[in-house]
Write a protein that holds these residues in place. Structure first.
Motif, PDB file in Angstrom:
ATOM      1  N   MET A   1     121.371   2.850  25.103  1.00 24.68           N
ATOM      2  CA  MET A   1     121.322   2.560  23.854  1.00 24.68           C
ATOM      3  C   MET A   1     119.874   2.453  23.463  1.00 24.68           C
ATOM      4  SD  MET A   1     122.781  -0.785  22.005  1.00 24.68           S
ATOM      5  CE  MET A   1     123.548  -0.501  20.485  1.00 24.68           C
ATOM      6  N   THR A   2     119.604   3.089  22.178  1.00 20.67           N
ATOM      7  CA  THR A   2     118.400   3.328  21.764  1.00 20.67           C
ATOM      8  C   THR A   2     118.066   2.074  20.437  1.00 20.67           C
ATOM      9  OG1 THR A   2     118.164   5.569  21.879  1.00 20.67           O
ATOM     10  CG2 THR A   2     116.443   4.526  20.719  1.00 20.67           C
ATOM     11  N   ILE A   3     117.093   1.553  20.703  1.00 21.24           N
ATOM     12  CA  ILE A   3     116.763   0.076  19.629  1.00 21.24           C
ATOM     13  C   ILE A   3     115.352   0.458  19.149  1.00 21.24           C
ATOM     14  CG2 ILE A   3     118.380  -1.314  20.732  1.00 21.24           C
ATOM     15  CD1 ILE A   3     115.886  -2.754  21.987  1.00 21.24           C
ATOM     16  N   GLN A   4     114.900  -0.013  17.938  1.00 21.74           N
ATOM     17  CA  GLN A   4     113.877   0.026  17.383  1.00 21.74           C
ATOM     18  C   GLN A   4     113.005  -1.368  17.776  1.00 21.74           C
ATOM     19  OE1 GLN A   4     112.497   2.605  15.507  1.00 21.74           O
ATOM     20  NE2 GLN A   4     114.330   3.651  16.236  1.00 21.74           N
ATOM     21  N   VAL A   5     111.730  -0.941  18.144  1.00 17.04           N
ATOM     22  CA  VAL A   5     110.824  -2.184  18.685  1.00 17.04           C
ATOM     23  C   VAL A   5     109.421  -2.013  18.061  1.00 17.04           C
ATOM     24  CG1 VAL A   5     112.218  -2.685  21.017  1.00 17.04           C
ATOM     25  CG2 VAL A   5     110.195  -0.992  20.779  1.00 17.04           C
ATOM     26  N   VAL A   6     108.483  -2.824  18.437  1.00 14.64           N
ATOM     27  CA  VAL A   6     107.052  -3.021  18.090  1.00 14.64           C
ATOM     28  C   VAL A   6     106.669  -3.761  19.173  1.00 14.64           C
ATOM     29  CG1 VAL A   6     107.227  -2.938  15.470  1.00 14.64           C
ATOM     30  CG2 VAL A   6     107.113  -5.199  16.613  1.00 14.64           C
ATOM     31  N   VAL A   7     105.226  -3.395  19.445  1.00  6.43           N
ATOM     32  CA  VAL A   7     104.535  -4.132  20.519  1.00  6.43           C
ATOM     33  C   VAL A   7     104.177  -5.671  19.916  1.00  6.43           C
ATOM     34  CG1 VAL A   7     102.180  -4.359  21.791  1.00  6.43           C
ATOM     35  CG2 VAL A   7     103.392  -2.062  21.176  1.00  6.43           C
ATOM     36  N   ALA A   8     104.379  -6.618  20.611  1.00  4.81           N
ATOM     37  CA  ALA A   8     104.298  -8.041  20.466  1.00  4.81           C
ATOM     38  C   ALA A   8     102.790  -8.259  20.277  1.00  4.81           C
ATOM     39  CB  ALA A   8     105.103  -9.015  21.636  1.00  4.81           C
ATOM     40  N   PRO A   9     102.428  -9.199  19.219  1.00  4.21           N
ATOM     41  CA  PRO A   9     101.328  -9.677  18.837  1.00  4.21           C
ATOM     42  C   PRO A   9     100.487 -10.043  20.149  1.00  4.21           C
ATOM     43  CG  PRO A   9     102.566 -10.475  17.240  1.00  4.21           C
ATOM     44  CD  PRO A   9     103.603 -10.067  18.225  1.00  4.21           C
ATOM     45  N   GLY A  10      99.396  -9.545  20.317  1.00  2.73           N
ATOM     46  CA  GLY A  10      98.510 -10.026  21.621  1.00  2.73           C
ATOM     47  C   GLY A  10      98.841  -9.539  22.692  1.00  2.73           C
ATOM     48  N   ARG A  11      99.846  -8.465  22.733  1.00 10.17           N
ATOM     49  CA  ARG A  11     100.250  -8.024  24.024  1.00 10.17           C
ATOM     50  C   ARG A  11      99.591  -6.442  23.843  1.00 10.17           C
ATOM     51  NH1 ARG A  11     104.253 -10.483  27.013  1.00 10.17           N
ATOM     52  NH2 ARG A  11     104.203 -12.577  26.173  1.00 10.17           N
ATOM     53  N   ALA A  12      99.504  -5.596  25.011  1.00 12.28           N
ATOM     54  CA  ALA A  12      98.987  -4.323  25.049  1.00 12.28           C
ATOM     55  C   ALA A  12      99.495  -3.348  26.282  1.00 12.28           C
ATOM     56  CB  ALA A  12      97.398  -4.256  25.284  1.00 12.28           C
ATOM     57  N   PRO A  13     100.861  -3.487  26.254  1.00  9.88           N
ATOM     58  CA  PRO A  13     101.718  -2.734  27.185  1.00  9.88           C
ATOM     59  C   PRO A  13     101.361  -1.397  27.237  1.00  9.88           C
ATOM     60  CG  PRO A  13     103.228  -3.217  25.851  1.00  9.88           C
ATOM     61  CD  PRO A  13     101.861  -3.774  25.370  1.00  9.88           C
ATOM     62  N   LYS A  14     101.479  -0.594  28.305  1.00  6.72           N
ATOM     63  CA  LYS A  14     101.600   0.949  28.498  1.00  6.72           C
ATOM     64  C   LYS A  14     102.987   1.630  28.734  1.00  6.72           C
ATOM     65  CE  LYS A  14      96.913   0.723  28.637  1.00  6.72           C
ATOM     66  NZ  LYS A  14      95.924   1.310  27.541  1.00  6.72           N
ATOM     67  N   ASP A  15     103.237   2.708  28.379  1.00  8.63           N
ATOM     68  CA  ASP A  15     104.204   3.516  28.598  1.00  8.63           C
ATOM     69  C   ASP A  15     104.317   3.674  30.299  1.00  8.63           C
ATOM     70  OD1 ASP A  15     102.572   5.837  29.105  1.00  8.63           O
ATOM     71  OD2 ASP A  15     103.593   6.787  27.567  1.00  8.63           O
ATOM     72  N   LEU A  17     103.748   6.204  31.729  1.00  4.89           N
ATOM     73  CA  LEU A  17     102.700   7.211  32.469  1.00  4.89           C
ATOM     74  C   LEU A  17     101.397   6.526  32.031  1.00  4.89           C
ATOM     75  CD1 LEU A  17     104.200  10.455  30.878  1.00  4.89           C
ATOM     76  CD2 LEU A  17     104.336   9.663  33.363  1.00  4.89           C
ATOM     77  N   GLY A  18     101.181   5.434  31.525  1.00  4.37           N
ATOM     78  CA  GLY A  18      99.991   4.768  31.476  1.00  4.37           C
ATOM     79  C   GLY A  18      99.201   4.760  29.879  1.00  4.37           C
ATOM     80  N   ARG A  19      99.892   5.584  29.206  1.00  6.36           N
ATOM     81  CA  ARG A  19      99.482   5.648  27.829  1.00  6.36           C
ATOM     82  C   ARG A  19      99.487   4.534  26.939  1.00  6.36           C
ATOM     83  NH1 ARG A  19     102.722  11.258  27.168  1.00  6.36           N
ATOM     84  NH2 ARG A  19     104.377   9.556  27.631  1.00  6.36           N
ATOM     85  N   ASP A  20      98.594   4.358  26.053  1.00  2.98           N
ATOM     86  CA  ASP A  20      98.858   3.384  24.941  1.00  2.98           C
ATOM     87  C   ASP A  20     100.112   3.491  24.167  1.00  2.98           C
ATOM     88  OD1 ASP A  20      96.497   1.936  25.570  1.00  2.98           O
ATOM     89  OD2 ASP A  20      95.517   3.125  24.188  1.00  2.98           O
ATOM     90  N   LEU A  21     100.884   2.586  23.920  1.00  2.00           N
ATOM     91  CA  LEU A  21     102.137   2.628  23.134  1.00  2.00           C
ATOM     92  C   LEU A  21     101.682   2.681  21.535  1.00  2.00           C
ATOM     93  CD1 LEU A  21     104.248   0.059  24.746  1.00  2.00           C
ATOM     94  CD2 LEU A  21     104.509   2.401  24.930  1.00  2.00           C
ATOM     95  N   PRO A  22     102.563   3.299  20.815  1.00  2.00           N
ATOM     96  CA  PRO A  22     102.210   3.476  19.402  1.00  2.00           C
ATOM     97  C   PRO A  22     102.166   2.381  18.713  1.00  2.00           C
ATOM     98  CG  PRO A  22     104.377   4.283  19.824  1.00  2.00           C
ATOM     99  CD  PRO A  22     103.791   3.983  21.033  1.00  2.00           C
ATOM    100  N   ALA A  23     101.365   2.501  17.614  1.00  2.53           N
ATOM    101  CA  ALA A  23     101.236   1.060  16.665  1.00  2.53           C
ATOM    102  C   ALA A  23     102.453   1.242  15.639  1.00  2.53           C
ATOM    103  CB  ALA A  23     100.095   1.061  15.791  1.00  2.53           C
ATOM    104  N   GLY A  24     103.179   0.133  15.410  1.00  3.90           N
ATOM    105  CA  GLY A  24     104.178   0.531  14.450  1.00  3.90           C
ATOM    106  C   GLY A  24     105.590   0.618  15.188  1.00  3.90           C
ATOM    107  N   THR A  25     106.756   0.786  14.473  1.00  8.63           N
ATOM    108  CA  THR A  25     107.863   0.859  15.166  1.00  8.63           C
ATOM    109  C   THR A  25     108.240   2.086  15.753  1.00  8.63           C
ATOM    110  OG1 THR A  25     108.824  -0.533  13.169  1.00  8.63           O
ATOM    111  CG2 THR A  25     110.399   0.586  14.302  1.00  8.63           C
ATOM    112  N   PHE A  26     108.775   1.951  17.135  1.00  9.71           N
ATOM    113  CA  PHE A  26     109.214   3.139  17.613  1.00  9.71           C
ATOM    114  C   PHE A  26     110.540   2.865  18.426  1.00  9.71           C
ATOM    115  CE2 PHE A  26     106.371   0.662  20.329  1.00  9.71           C
ATOM    116  CZ  PHE A  26     106.852   0.628  21.547  1.00  9.71           C
ATOM    117  N   ALA A  27     111.134   4.073  18.960  1.00 11.67           N
ATOM    118  CA  ALA A  27     112.632   3.655  19.516  1.00 11.67           C
ATOM    119  C   ALA A  27     112.392   3.607  21.136  1.00 11.67           C
ATOM    120  CB  ALA A  27     113.383   4.720  18.874  1.00 11.67           C
TER     121      ALA A  27
END
Length: 69
Positions: A1-15, A17-27
């Motif tokens: 199931m696909t949901i919409q999320v944002v990166v939590a404040p103060g966190r910097a997770p990667k996908d 493959l090690g890439r930065d996650l997008p700023a803002g909302t993504f699925a």
């Protein structure tokens, strides 16, 4: 199931493959073990509700009017 999320404040997770996650909302697929871990660890959170959303809007009742007979 696909949901919409944002990166939590103060966190910097990667996908995965090690890439930065997008700023803002993504699925993401919450059933995928990688994304499920980020959700469980609160690195990803649901987006904040916008003030104009239908769910956040409360209907106001019209004032009662006296009926004359």
């Amino acid at each position: 199931m696909t949901i919409q999320v944002v990166v939590a404040p103060g966190r910097a997770p990667k996908d995965a493959l090690g890439r930065d996650l997008p700023a803002g909302t993504f699925a993401v697929n919450e059933k995928d073990p990688f994304w499920a871990r980020l959700l469980r660890d609160r690195d990803l959170v649901p987006p904040p509700a916008s003030s104009g959303s239908a769910a956040a809007t409360v209907a106001q009742a019209a004032p009662a009017q006296e009926v004359k007979k």
